[in-house]
Design a protein around this motif. Structure first.
Motif, PDB file in Angstrom:
ATOM      1  N   LEU A 448     125.113  -9.120  -5.913  1.00 48.97           N
ATOM      2  CA  LEU A 448     124.959 -10.281  -5.044  1.00 48.97           C
ATOM      3  C   LEU A 448     125.392 -11.557  -5.769  1.00 48.97           C
ATOM      4  O   LEU A 448     126.182 -12.357  -5.251  1.00 48.97           O
ATOM      5  CB  LEU A 448     123.491 -10.393  -4.623  1.00 48.97           C
ATOM      6  CG  LEU A 448     123.238 -11.369  -3.478  1.00 48.97           C
ATOM      7  CD1 LEU A 448     123.760 -10.759  -2.176  1.00 48.97           C
ATOM      8  CD2 LEU A 448     121.761 -11.712  -3.368  1.00 48.97           C
ATOM      9  N   HIS A 451     129.105 -11.905  -6.193  1.00 49.84           N
ATOM     10  CA  HIS A 451     129.788 -12.315  -4.959  1.00 49.84           C
ATOM     11  C   HIS A 451     129.563 -13.787  -4.665  1.00 49.84           C
ATOM     12  O   HIS A 451     130.480 -14.499  -4.269  1.00 49.84           O
ATOM     13  CB  HIS A 451     129.323 -11.458  -3.788  1.00 49.84           C
ATOM     14  CG  HIS A 451     129.833 -10.062  -3.880  1.00 49.84           C
ATOM     15  ND1 HIS A 451     128.998  -8.968  -3.826  1.00 49.84           N
ATOM     16  CD2 HIS A 451     131.071  -9.584  -4.048  1.00 49.84           C
ATOM     17  CE1 HIS A 451     129.718  -7.879  -3.968  1.00 49.84           C
ATOM     18  NE2 HIS A 451     130.982  -8.234  -4.089  1.00 49.84           N
ATOM     19  N   GLU A 452     128.338 -14.204  -4.898  1.00 52.24           N
ATOM     20  CA  GLU A 452     128.029 -15.605  -4.658  1.00 52.24           C
ATOM     21  C   GLU A 452     128.856 -16.501  -5.576  1.00 52.24           C
ATOM     22  O   GLU A 452     129.300 -17.571  -5.188  1.00 52.24           O
ATOM     23  CB  GLU A 452     126.535 -15.872  -4.871  1.00 52.24           C
ATOM     24  CG  GLU A 452     125.657 -15.328  -3.758  1.00 52.24           C
ATOM     25  CD  GLU A 452     126.069 -15.860  -2.389  1.00 52.24           C
ATOM     26  OE1 GLU A 452     126.287 -17.089  -2.265  1.00 52.24           O
ATOM     27  OE2 GLU A 452     126.184 -15.054  -1.446  1.00 52.24           O
ATOM     28  N   LYS A 454     131.743 -15.835  -6.700  1.00 56.07           N
ATOM     29  CA  LYS A 454     133.158 -15.772  -6.334  1.00 56.07           C
ATOM     30  C   LYS A 454     133.551 -16.831  -5.314  1.00 56.07           C
ATOM     31  O   LYS A 454     134.699 -17.295  -5.303  1.00 56.07           O
ATOM     32  CB  LYS A 454     133.484 -14.384  -5.769  1.00 56.07           C
ATOM     33  CG  LYS A 454     133.800 -13.379  -6.837  1.00 56.07           C
ATOM     34  CD  LYS A 454     134.256 -12.085  -6.206  1.00 56.07           C
ATOM     35  CE  LYS A 454     134.708 -11.100  -7.266  1.00 56.07           C
ATOM     36  NZ  LYS A 454     135.258  -9.907  -6.623  1.00 56.07           N
ATOM     37  N   THR A 455     132.631 -17.178  -4.442  1.00 57.86           N
ATOM     38  CA  THR A 455     132.968 -18.130  -3.377  1.00 57.86           C
ATOM     39  C   THR A 455     133.338 -19.515  -3.938  1.00 57.86           C
ATOM     40  O   THR A 455     134.450 -19.989  -3.670  1.00 57.86           O
ATOM     41  CB  THR A 455     131.821 -18.195  -2.364  1.00 57.86           C
ATOM     42  OG1 THR A 455     131.537 -16.862  -1.943  1.00 57.86           O
ATOM     43  CG2 THR A 455     132.185 -19.031  -1.161  1.00 57.86           C
ATOM     44  N   LEU A 457     134.184 -20.123  -6.913  1.00 60.05           N
ATOM     45  CA  LEU A 457     135.320 -19.868  -7.803  1.00 60.05           C
ATOM     46  C   LEU A 457     136.635 -19.939  -7.021  1.00 60.05           C
ATOM     47  O   LEU A 457     137.632 -20.504  -7.483  1.00 60.05           O
ATOM     48  CB  LEU A 457     135.162 -18.482  -8.430  1.00 60.05           C
ATOM     49  CG  LEU A 457     135.992 -18.183  -9.661  1.00 60.05           C
ATOM     50  CD1 LEU A 457     135.601 -19.114 -10.792  1.00 60.05           C
ATOM     51  CD2 LEU A 457     135.807 -16.727 -10.093  1.00 60.05           C
ATOM     52  N   THR A 458     136.587 -19.372  -5.817  1.00 57.61           N
ATOM     53  CA  THR A 458     137.779 -19.386  -4.948  1.00 57.61           C
ATOM     54  C   THR A 458     138.215 -20.826  -4.687  1.00 57.61           C
ATOM     55  O   THR A 458     139.399 -21.166  -4.790  1.00 57.61           O
ATOM     56  CB  THR A 458     137.465 -18.693  -3.608  1.00 57.61           C
ATOM     57  OG1 THR A 458     136.883 -17.436  -3.883  1.00 57.61           O
ATOM     58  CG2 THR A 458     138.704 -18.530  -2.764  1.00 57.61           C
ATOM     59  N   GLU A 491     136.589 -15.238 -13.875  1.00 57.26           N
ATOM     60  CA  GLU A 491     136.867 -14.264 -12.833  1.00 57.26           C
ATOM     61  C   GLU A 491     136.814 -12.838 -13.401  1.00 57.26           C
ATOM     62  O   GLU A 491     136.202 -11.934 -12.809  1.00 57.26           O
ATOM     63  CB  GLU A 491     138.255 -14.551 -12.241  1.00 57.26           C
ATOM     64  CG  GLU A 491     138.472 -13.863 -10.919  1.00 57.26           C
ATOM     65  CD  GLU A 491     139.889 -14.111 -10.391  1.00 57.26           C
ATOM     66  OE1 GLU A 491     140.476 -15.176 -10.712  1.00 57.26           O
ATOM     67  OE2 GLU A 491     140.379 -13.244  -9.678  1.00 57.26           O
ATOM     68  N   LYS A 502     128.527  -1.472  -9.915  1.00 57.75           N
ATOM     69  CA  LYS A 502     128.989  -0.440  -8.973  1.00 57.75           C
ATOM     70  C   LYS A 502     128.894   0.946  -9.601  1.00 57.75           C
ATOM     71  O   LYS A 502     128.460   1.899  -8.962  1.00 57.75           O
ATOM     72  CB  LYS A 502     130.446  -0.703  -8.589  1.00 57.75           C
ATOM     73  CG  LYS A 502     130.607  -1.708  -7.484  1.00 57.75           C
ATOM     74  CD  LYS A 502     132.073  -1.834  -7.151  1.00 57.75           C
ATOM     75  CE  LYS A 502     132.355  -3.115  -6.406  1.00 57.75           C
ATOM     76  NZ  LYS A 502     133.774  -3.485  -6.512  1.00 57.75           N
TER      77      LYS A 502
END
Lengths: 670, 119
Positions: A448, A451-452, A454-455, A457-458, A491, A502
């Motif tokens: 989680l 992913h959080e 990454k946003t 970061l984008t 990243e 995973k």
């Protein structure tokens, strides 16, 4: 001579004398040998000259005690051999070859008509063989008599004819009350057949060796014995009876049984320790333990009930039942024991014995619930509490017995040690469950969080890239490039963390596609060509090889190996990539001439968080090779390293051209 | 005629970034926060390209993709799916989206992809 002995030298008497099988000779009154027969010569071991030897045919003569006799000594009895002379005195003659013979001397004076003794006729009786035989007999009977074992002689029809003290000790009969009786007196009726067979064997001339059986003593007690029976033959080799040696093996058997029983107990305890140390599944452990415990304690049925603290602090009771009297029915919820009830039982905190279960209907009902109907009712119970490390009552083992003997004989020490082991096992299982749950949460959290991350970061990356498009001075551009490089690192780190979570959650999915591995290598090499200022990558033996694999993942592995090669070969400027093919696999090797790895490092390098020593300044989480290994192995391939300190390393991986875990090629939509 | 691009993205910073980039390139961009709001939109001009962000535990985006691909009037419209969840890559295939772009993306790749999907 003719004049002196007309009767002997002539006629039949002389013939008889000379042919006699008994040694005989005649000496004159001075002891000179006048005549002797063949038997005497044989006894002496030579043929002496007549007229020479004094009194005996041999030079050396001893008395029965072994003292040398002089001519004088030895002649006395012969000369005075009348009346009171010791007829049949024993002496020893030594032959010329040194051998000795025990003989009895029987002198007989020959008297002249005038009454004067003129010669002596001596008969020698060789008693050497008899003497040895007697001595042997004496020794043998002493041995038989003193033997601790029973030694019994019997005839072929089974009549007892000899009985030693050992037999008396073991069987209780005196010699005079058993001699002449049948050997069946000693045999339990149900074993008569056995004696018939033994006698049959003996008649056939065979020996029966160390045969373990049972006999009955005078008092009627059965005694386990080990039997050796041999045929007894007479001098003409005919079997006339049997000798029987019996050893009382009650003690031995008892010890053997004890050893066996203890070995069995030890085995069961070992099984318990093993399962407790190896398994973390509480239910499995408890079931194994209760099975072994009932066996070790000879219980008919064993019940173990225990509480486990599950998530959110719920206490859940479980029950495991074992033993030969267990009917293997489903364990029903209503038969669970109330916690309060156990607290009541174990007020003293130690084992509790229920000598008569009629007084304890709750426990009685519990056993009845699981008991096979056909077996005896459970009447006795030993209850063993299970206390956790923090002294909380977490369960109990209830051992049920139908037989008083088994119940009395149970080793409580063992049950106590088992209970404490169970407590440890339950605690371990609980901790393991807790760790598992936490680990799951950790992985979820990492996923989680990644992913959080990454946003934003984008967005940052996007805007920085937009800025890059504008005109700016050199310094601004340099700063911007630095910012973007650092962003790529973030990243990469986020991606590594995500991949690990995973893998741990078993969710690393591969996205199979068909591609040319030559292109992949070329692409990666080109990327490094732009990004690496220090090293250039030399690709070797590139060829068109089509594989079905997760292109992105394979690329990730190759990039990882190349980055490592560059990172750990600071003093050289070149890294080699080689492509090799076999019938089934394609292999990519990355070779550097860098610092290399020790054998210890080689072993650990593919594990999680491993960082080569002295490399703490190198960036990274130590997850790259671990991930690479997972990725390659998920492809059904193999990753490895060959390396030598200061010489450099070659990392390689092989993957099948088209292979998946289940051996099939994954299509796009399955 | 300017190409129309509809962008469904709930993160304000990202939608602003993408919208800025695409408008710079001369596209007509309309932004919607989520599929629900997109379906409630008042003007029904179909876009030339749909860019849609897909969340982890929320299948609205993918459901919409599937619906569009089953509808003959929208089937021809290319769809570009973005997501921070790599695991959605497979789902996107199932939903028959045209391209999957994982976040954080390279803006050059985004623009190249948009341009190729529109040609």
């Amino acid at each position: 001579m003719k004049d002196l002995y007309p009767n002997i030298t002539e006629g039949i008497f002389k013939e008889i004398f000379l042919a006699s099988p008994v040694a005989g000779y005649i000496c004159d009154q001075h002891g000179a040998l006048l005549i002797f027969n063949d038997a005497a010569a044989t006894l002496w071991g030579h043929r002496p000259e007549t007229g020479e030897r004094k009194w005996y045919g041999t030079l050396l003569v001893y008395d029965a005690g072994g003292q040398v006799l002089t001519t004088m000594d030895s002649s006395v009895p012969l000369l005075e051999g009348k009346g009171d002379v010791d007829q049949g005195a024993e002496i020893i003659l030594e032959r010329p070859d040194g051998s000795k013979r025990n003989v009895l001397v029987l002198p007989c004076p020959i008297v002249h008509d005038s009454g004067e003794p003129i010669a002596t006729h001596i008969t020698l009786i060789d008693i050497t063989d008899h003497k040895t035989y007697d001595e042997k007999q004496a020794v043998l009977s002493a041995i038989v008599e003193s033997s601790h074992d029973a030694i019994v002689g019997k005839t072929l029809d089974g009549t007892i004819i000899s009985w030693n003290r050992g037999a008396q000790r073991i069987f209780g009969y005196e010699e005079n009350e058993i001699i002449g009786k049948s050997v069946y007196t000693l045999i339990p009726t149900y074993l008569y057949e056995e004696e018939v067979n033994i006698l049959k064997q003996i008649k056939a001339g065979k020996q029966v060796d160390h045969y373990q059986t049972t006999r009955v003593s005078k008092s009627g007690k059965e005694i386990p014995i080990s039997l050796t029976v041999s045929p007894v033959r007479n001098s003409r080799n005919k079997i006339i009876g049997a000798s029987k040696i019996a050893r009382d093996i009650s003690d031995q058997l008892q010890k053997e049984q004890l050893i066996q029983f203890n070995a069995h107990k030890l085995g069961a305890l070992h099984a318990i320790s093993k399962v407790i140390s190896e398994k973390l599944d509480a239910d499995f452990i408890v079931q194994t333990v209760i099975n072994a415990t009932t066996e070790v304690t000879a219980a008919d049925i064993g019940i173990c009930c225990y509480w486990m603290t599950k998530g959110e602090g719920r206490r859940v009771q479980s029950v495991a039942v074992g033993g030969t009297a267990f009917n293997h029915k489903e364990i029903s919820a209503h038969s669970y024991l109330a916690e309060e009830f156990l607290h009541e039982i174990f007020q003293s905190r130690g084992n509790v014995r229920f000598d008569d279960l009629c007084d304890s209907p709750t426990v009685h009902a519990l056993f009845n619930e699981y008991r096979v109907i056909e077996v005896d009712e459970i009447r006795h119970c030993l209850a063993v509490p299970i206390y956790s490390a923090d002294n909380q009552l977490t369960g109990a083992i209830l051992l049920g017995y139908a037989q008083q003997d088994d119940y009395q004989g149970v080793d409580e020490e063992i049950t106590r040690s088992i209970a404490s082991q169970v407590a440890t096992a339950l605690e371990n299982a609980r901790l393991f469950e807790e760790v598992n749950a936490l680990n799951l949460k950790k992985n979820e959290f990492i996923a989680l969080a990644s992913h959080e991350l990454k946003t934003p970061l984008t967005t940052v990356k996007g805007y920085l890239q937009i800025l890059e498009r504008y005109e700016m001075n050199q310094m601004m551009r340099r700063f911007l490039t630095k910012a973007l490089t650092q962003l790529s690192r973030i990243e990469a780190l986020i991606n590594e963390l995500l991949d690990i979570s995973k893998i741990e959650a078993g969710k690393l999915s591969l996205y199979y596609e068909t591609f040319n591995i030559e292109d992949l290598i070329a692409d990666v090499v080109e990327t490094f060509h732009f990004s690496s200022q220090t090293h250039h990558i030399v690709a070797h033996n590139l060829q068109h090889v089509v594989v079905c694999a997760d292109r992105q993942r394979i690329e990730q592995v190759l990039i990882n190996l190349l980055s490592n090669a560059i990172k750990y070969s600071p003093d050289v400027d070149q890294v080699l990539v080689t492509l090799e093919t076999s019938d089934t696999h394609v292999t990519i090797k990355v070779t550097d001439e860098g610092v290399g790895l020790s054998s210890e490092q080689r072993e650990k390098i593919f594990t999680r968080f491993f960082r080569a020593e002295g490399t703490s300044k190198m960036p990274g989480l130590g997850l790259g090779l671990y991930l690479s290994k997972e990725i390659i192995e998920r492809h059904g391939g193999h990753i490895g390293v060959e390396s030598e300190i200061d010489k450099g390393s070659t990392f390689y991986f092989s993957i099948p051209y088209a292979q998946q875990d289940d051996g099939t090629v994954k299509t796009l939509f399955d | 005629m300017r190409k129309i691009i509809h962008l469904i993205e709930d993160d304000r910073a990202i939608s602003e970034l993408i919208a800025f980039l695409l408008m710079e390139e001369g596209y007509d961009v309309k932004v919607f926060a989520n599929p629900r709001m997109y379906e409630q939109r008042t003007h029904y001009i179909l876009p030339n390209l749909l860019i849609i962000d897909v969340k982890l535990a929320c299948n609205d985006g993918l459901t919409m993709c599937q619906k569009w691909k089953l509808n003959s009037s929208t089937r021809h419209i290319p769809m570009l799916v973005t997501s921070a969840y790599e695991g959605n890559r497979t789902d996107v295939r199932v939903a028959e989206a045209d391209y999957f772009l994982s976040k954080p993306f390279d803006i050059n790749e985004l623009l190249a992809r948009v341009s190729s999907l529109l040609s």
